[in-house]
Design a protein around this motif. Structure first.
Motif, PDB file in Angstrom:
ATOM      1  N   MET A   1      35.419 -33.865 -37.694  1.00 50.72           N
ATOM      2  CA  MET A   1      34.419 -33.199 -36.898  1.00 50.72           C
ATOM      3  C   MET A   1      35.123 -32.123 -36.065  1.00 50.72           C
ATOM      4  SD  MET A   1      31.710 -34.745 -34.154  1.00 50.72           S
ATOM      5  CE  MET A   1      30.951 -35.757 -35.387  1.00 50.72           C
ATOM      6  N   ASN A   2      34.564 -30.944 -36.079  1.00 50.77           N
ATOM      7  CA  ASN A   2      35.134 -29.820 -35.339  1.00 50.77           C
ATOM      8  C   ASN A   2      34.173 -29.362 -34.263  1.00 50.77           C
ATOM      9  OD1 ASN A   2      37.356 -29.742 -37.082  1.00 50.77           O
ATOM     10  ND2 ASN A   2      36.222 -28.489 -38.540  1.00 50.77           N
ATOM     11  N   ARG A   3      34.698 -28.709 -33.255  1.00 52.41           N
ATOM     12  CA  ARG A   3      33.862 -28.162 -32.194  1.00 52.41           C
ATOM     13  C   ARG A   3      32.947 -27.093 -32.783  1.00 52.41           C
ATOM     14  NH1 ARG A   3      34.512 -27.850 -26.415  1.00 52.41           N
ATOM     15  NH2 ARG A   3      33.182 -26.194 -25.655  1.00 52.41           N
ATOM     16  N   GLY A   4      31.658 -27.168 -32.447  1.00 52.70           N
ATOM     17  CA  GLY A   4      30.687 -26.204 -32.950  1.00 52.70           C
ATOM     18  C   GLY A   4      30.035 -26.622 -34.254  1.00 52.70           C
ATOM     19  N   GLN A   5      30.501 -27.705 -34.852  1.00 52.81           N
ATOM     20  CA  GLN A   5      29.918 -28.188 -36.102  1.00 52.81           C
ATOM     21  C   GLN A   5      28.548 -28.786 -35.823  1.00 52.81           C
ATOM     22  OE1 GLN A   5      32.385 -31.057 -38.023  1.00 52.81           O
ATOM     23  NE2 GLN A   5      30.900 -31.530 -39.606  1.00 52.81           N
ATOM     24  N   GLN A   6      27.576 -28.489 -36.675  1.00 52.63           N
ATOM     25  CA  GLN A   6      26.228 -29.012 -36.479  1.00 52.63           C
ATOM     26  C   GLN A   6      26.128 -30.429 -37.016  1.00 52.63           C
ATOM     27  OE1 GLN A   6      23.248 -26.454 -38.092  1.00 52.63           O
ATOM     28  NE2 GLN A   6      23.805 -24.742 -36.776  1.00 52.63           N
ATOM     29  N   ILE A   7      25.537 -31.318 -36.216  1.00 50.84           N
ATOM     30  CA  ILE A   7      25.280 -32.690 -36.645  1.00 50.84           C
ATOM     31  C   ILE A   7      23.879 -33.061 -36.196  1.00 50.84           C
ATOM     32  CG2 ILE A   7      27.688 -33.426 -36.624  1.00 50.84           C
ATOM     33  CD1 ILE A   7      27.160 -34.751 -33.935  1.00 50.84           C
ATOM     34  N   ASP A   8      23.273 -34.017 -36.893  1.00 51.96           N
ATOM     35  CA  ASP A   8      21.949 -34.507 -36.523  1.00 51.96           C
ATOM     36  C   ASP A   8      22.107 -35.727 -35.640  1.00 51.96           C
ATOM     37  OD1 ASP A   8      20.696 -32.585 -38.038  1.00 51.96           O
ATOM     38  OD2 ASP A   8      20.499 -33.870 -39.801  1.00 51.96           O
ATOM     39  N   LEU A   9      21.464 -35.696 -34.479  1.00 51.78           N
ATOM     40  CA  LEU A   9      21.455 -36.828 -33.558  1.00 51.78           C
ATOM     41  C   LEU A   9      20.025 -37.295 -33.423  1.00 51.78           C
ATOM     42  CD1 LEU A   9      23.734 -35.407 -30.727  1.00 51.78           C
ATOM     43  CD2 LEU A   9      24.385 -36.946 -32.567  1.00 51.78           C
ATOM     44  N   LYS A  10      19.795 -38.579 -33.605  1.00 51.49           N
ATOM     45  CA  LYS A  10      18.448 -39.110 -33.442  1.00 51.49           C
ATOM     46  C   LYS A  10      18.426 -40.011 -32.226  1.00 51.49           C
ATOM     47  CE  LYS A  10      17.080 -38.902 -38.215  1.00 51.49           C
ATOM     48  NZ  LYS A  10      16.440 -39.598 -39.315  1.00 51.49           N
ATOM     49  N   GLY A  11      17.545 -39.698 -31.312  1.00 53.61           N
ATOM     50  CA  GLY A  11      17.410 -40.485 -30.102  1.00 53.61           C
ATOM     51  C   GLY A  11      16.246 -39.962 -29.292  1.00 53.61           C
ATOM     52  N   GLU A  12      15.895 -40.696 -28.272  1.00 53.67           N
ATOM     53  CA  GLU A  12      14.781 -40.290 -27.424  1.00 53.67           C
ATOM     54  C   GLU A  12      15.272 -39.387 -26.310  1.00 53.67           C
ATOM     55  OE1 GLU A  12      11.994 -43.110 -26.090  1.00 53.67           O
ATOM     56  OE2 GLU A  12      12.174 -44.339 -27.885  1.00 53.67           O
ATOM     57  N   VAL A  13      14.494 -38.371 -26.028  1.00 49.02           N
ATOM     58  CA  VAL A  13      14.805 -37.471 -24.929  1.00 49.02           C
ATOM     59  C   VAL A  13      14.422 -38.174 -23.634  1.00 49.02           C
ATOM     60  CG1 VAL A  13      14.248 -35.265 -23.854  1.00 49.02           C
ATOM     61  CG2 VAL A  13      14.475 -35.417 -26.337  1.00 49.02           C
ATOM     62  N   THR A  14      15.383 -38.286 -22.719  1.00 48.31           N
ATOM     63  CA  THR A  14      15.112 -38.975 -21.462  1.00 48.31           C
ATOM     64  C   THR A  14      14.924 -38.015 -20.297  1.00 48.31           C
ATOM     65  OG1 THR A  14      17.467 -39.221 -21.031  1.00 48.31           O
ATOM     66  CG2 THR A  14      16.364 -41.041 -22.158  1.00 48.31           C
ATOM     67  N   ARG A  15      15.491 -36.809 -20.419  1.00 48.02           N
ATOM     68  CA  ARG A  15      15.398 -35.854 -19.320  1.00 48.02           C
ATOM     69  C   ARG A  15      15.583 -34.439 -19.840  1.00 48.02           C
ATOM     70  NH1 ARG A  15      18.073 -36.386 -13.461  1.00 48.02           N
ATOM     71  NH2 ARG A  15      17.645 -34.292 -12.753  1.00 48.02           N
ATOM     72  N   ILE A  16      14.821 -33.505 -19.270  1.00 48.09           N
ATOM     73  CA  ILE A  16      14.958 -32.095 -19.609  1.00 48.09           C
ATOM     74  C   ILE A  16      15.214 -31.340 -18.313  1.00 48.09           C
ATOM     75  CG2 ILE A  16      13.841 -30.078 -20.587  1.00 48.09           C
ATOM     76  CD1 ILE A  16      12.119 -31.977 -22.250  1.00 48.09           C
ATOM     77  N   ASP A  17      16.365 -30.689 -18.219  1.00 45.11           N
ATOM     78  CA  ASP A  17      16.712 -29.879 -17.063  1.00 45.11           C
ATOM     79  C   ASP A  17      16.569 -28.407 -17.430  1.00 45.11           C
ATOM     80  OD1 ASP A  17      17.362 -32.078 -15.432  1.00 45.11           O
ATOM     81  OD2 ASP A  17      19.356 -32.197 -16.326  1.00 45.11           O
ATOM     82  N   GLU A  18      17.035 -27.532 -16.544  1.00 42.38           N
ATOM     83  CA  GLU A  18      16.917 -26.093 -16.783  1.00 42.38           C
ATOM     84  C   GLU A  18      17.610 -25.656 -18.064  1.00 42.38           C
ATOM     85  OE1 GLU A  18      18.054 -23.789 -13.446  1.00 42.38           O
ATOM     86  OE2 GLU A  18      16.778 -24.918 -12.084  1.00 42.38           O
ATOM     87  N   ASP A  19      18.842 -26.119 -18.293  1.00 40.35           N
ATOM     88  CA  ASP A  19      19.564 -25.676 -19.477  1.00 40.35           C
ATOM     89  C   ASP A  19      20.186 -26.809 -20.283  1.00 40.35           C
ATOM     90  OD1 ASP A  19      21.174 -26.117 -17.310  1.00 40.35           O
ATOM     91  OD2 ASP A  19      22.577 -24.520 -17.741  1.00 40.35           O
ATOM     92  N   THR A  20      19.876 -28.069 -19.952  1.00 44.45           N
ATOM     93  CA  THR A  20      20.373 -29.204 -20.733  1.00 44.45           C
ATOM     94  C   THR A  20      19.258 -30.195 -21.023  1.00 44.45           C
ATOM     95  OG1 THR A  20      21.012 -30.434 -18.763  1.00 44.45           O
ATOM     96  CG2 THR A  20      22.713 -29.085 -19.788  1.00 44.45           C
TER      97      THR A  20
END
Length: 56
Positions: free
Chosen positions: A1-20
Motif C-alpha cells: 500500500m502506498n500513500r495516495g493509493q485508492q482503497i475502498d473503506l466500508k463503514g458508517e459515517v459518524t461525523r462530518i466536519d468542515e473538511d473531514t
C-alpha cells in the motif's frame, strides 16, 4: 500500500466536519471530505412500533 493509493473503506459515517469525515471502521478514522464518495443513500432506521396513541 502506498500513500495516495485508492482503497475502498466500508463503514458508517459518524461525523462530518468542515473538511473531514469520520468513518467507523472499528477505530474511528478521519478522511478528507473530498476523498470520500457515498456508496449507498441514507436510509433512516425503521420504526418498530407505530407512533399512535392507544385509545383508553
Amino acid at each position: 500500500m502506498n500513500r495516495g493509493q485508492q482503497i475502498d473503506l466500508k463503514g458508517e459515517v459518524t461525523r462530518i466536519d468542515e473538511d473531514t469525515v469520520t468513518i467507523d471502521l472499528g477505530p474511528l478514522v478521519p478522511v478528507d471530505r473530498d476523498k470520500v464518495r457515498l456508496m449507498e443513500k441514507y436510509r433512516p432506521p425503521k420504526r418498530r412500533k407505530a407512533l399512535v396513541v392507544a385509545p383508553d
